[in-house]
Write an enzyme that holds these catalytic residues in place. Sequence first.
Site, PDB file in Angstrom:
ATOM      1  N   SER A  31       0.795  -1.238   0.000  1.00 24.90           N
ATOM      2  CA  SER A  31       0.000   0.000   0.000  1.00 24.90           C
ATOM      3  C   SER A  31       0.821   1.280   0.000  1.00 24.90           C
ATOM      4  O   SER A  31       0.272   2.346  -0.266  1.00 24.90           O
ATOM      5  CB  SER A  31      -0.917   0.022   1.216  1.00 24.90           C
ATOM      6  N   LYS A  54       0.665   3.459  -2.971  1.00 22.42           N
ATOM      7  CA  LYS A  54      -0.488   4.348  -3.205  1.00 22.42           C
ATOM      8  C   LYS A  54      -0.091   5.817  -3.097  1.00 22.42           C
ATOM      9  O   LYS A  54      -0.605   6.665  -3.831  1.00 22.42           O
ATOM     10  CB  LYS A  54      -1.605   4.037  -2.200  1.00 22.42           C
ATOM     11  N   TYR A 114      -2.622  -2.448 -10.539  1.00 22.85           N
ATOM     12  CA  TYR A 114      -2.555  -2.123  -9.109  1.00 22.85           C
ATOM     13  C   TYR A 114      -1.808  -3.218  -8.340  1.00 22.85           C
ATOM     14  O   TYR A 114      -0.969  -2.947  -7.485  1.00 22.85           O
ATOM     15  CB  TYR A 114      -3.977  -1.917  -8.559  1.00 22.85           C
ATOM     16  N   TYR A 162      -4.847   4.550   7.364  1.00 27.07           N
ATOM     17  CA  TYR A 162      -6.258   4.148   7.301  1.00 27.07           C
ATOM     18  C   TYR A 162      -7.049   4.700   8.488  1.00 27.07           C
ATOM     19  O   TYR A 162      -6.913   5.859   8.836  1.00 27.07           O
ATOM     20  CB  TYR A 162      -6.380   2.613   7.215  1.00 27.07           C
ATOM     21  N   VAL A 177       1.036  -3.809   3.950  1.00 24.99           N
ATOM     22  CA  VAL A 177       0.849  -5.082   4.662  1.00 24.99           C
ATOM     23  C   VAL A 177       2.052  -6.010   4.693  1.00 24.99           C
ATOM     24  O   VAL A 177       2.046  -6.985   5.429  1.00 24.99           O
ATOM     25  CB  VAL A 177      -0.337  -5.931   4.142  1.00 24.99           C
TER      26      VAL A 177
HETATM   27  N1  LIG Z   1      -2.668  -2.490   3.018  1.00 35.57           N
HETATM   28  C1  LIG Z   1      -1.988  -2.963   2.005  1.00 35.57           C
HETATM   29  O1  LIG Z   1      -0.773  -2.908   1.950  1.00 35.57           O
HETATM   30  C2  LIG Z   1      -2.817  -3.644   0.972  1.00 35.57           C
HETATM   31  C3  LIG Z   1      -2.119  -3.878  -0.341  1.00 35.57           C
HETATM   32  C4  LIG Z   1      -2.530  -5.151  -1.002  1.00 35.57           C
HETATM   33  N2  LIG Z   1      -1.840  -5.281  -2.264  1.00 35.57           N
HETATM   34  C5  LIG Z   1      -4.029  -5.191  -1.203  1.00 35.57           C
HETATM   35  O2  LIG Z   1      -4.505  -4.678  -2.184  1.00 35.57           O
HETATM   36  O3  LIG Z   1      -4.734  -5.745  -0.408  1.00 35.57           O
END
Ligand SMILES: NC(=O)CC[C@H](N)C(=O)O
Length: 344
Positions: A83, A86, A209, A261, A279
Amino acid sequence: MLNTRSGDVAQQVSTGSLPGWERVDALVRDAHEHLLADRDGAVADYIPTLAAADPELFGIAVVDVTGGAHDVGDAVTAFTIQSISKAFVYALVAQELGRDLVGERIGVNNTGLAFNSVVALELNDGHPMNPMVNAGAIATTALVPGATAAEKWSRLTAAMSAFAGRHLAVDQEVYASESATNDRNRAIARLLRSYDRLDGDPEEIVDLYTRQCSLLVSAHDLAVMGATLADGGVNPVSGEQVVSDAVSRDTVAVLASSGLYEHSGEWLLEVGVPGKSGVSGGVVAVAPGKGAIGAFSPRLDKAGNSVRGQRATARLSRALGLNIFASRSSNAELPTTDRTRGVT
Ligand SMILES: NC(=O)CC[C@H](N)C(=O)O
């Protein structure tokens, strides 16, 4: 709430620059040593390959806006950015299309819900709300300029690599593992499309993505990438202007509201530095005008944020005087006791 356990580190006053080289070096080492025995949290397992990560890995890096770097522990160990991508894809798209279009199409407000929430979309008429949750990130990736998926991918990787100052490669194993199991992200993309909020083929966008999330970085790379945002969009190591000063500022603002988040408020209260997590255990924290902290450790809290990464960042933020909300007068009143709620 994040228990930063930083009460035993004196809160430093936030001034215009970081302390001297030796001092920063000693503090990064101290943070690593202090958190090394911390085994709270659990490794992510909803992406099968991530479950095999060595939970003991732990690296911290600090890169300042002059390009100076401090690496400790597993700071150059590769892991997938997940993530954290992003933040940088948002910066690319805001640079290319302008903040107003991205603000209108994606939004900049926190959902208050988990990063992969479908309910958040339904509650908001299909509006993704912000680019740091999966719905907003998938919609942002769809906006990357390019007539074909291949063209979009080459723009995307070029930008991510420019932020890192080196070519970033995809971890094919993680990419395959997530591609085989990302039904939820596919559902989110289809839902976005049903609300007419996603241009292009949902399958193709989710694939892009997923690939962007599978790019390999280290804690050191994250610190360089974050330091680029801290340095008005100029990569302090390569000297390249990757995005404009205004886009950097906006990106950091979006991180402040949504980078962690539904825990973003707690993070700001405890750490006081805009950040982003992923994650696989990466965390980046951006101290505007000063530099950035990159941390990596795979055990996560329930919101999907690295426990050791958060705690190390909190300790360093305090010791280095990075809290963007602290002024000389208010610092004296910052609590010196730990917050009481646990992270798991
Ligand atoms: N929180 C994350 O790092 C989520 C990324 C992961 N690739 C997903 O889309 O679930």
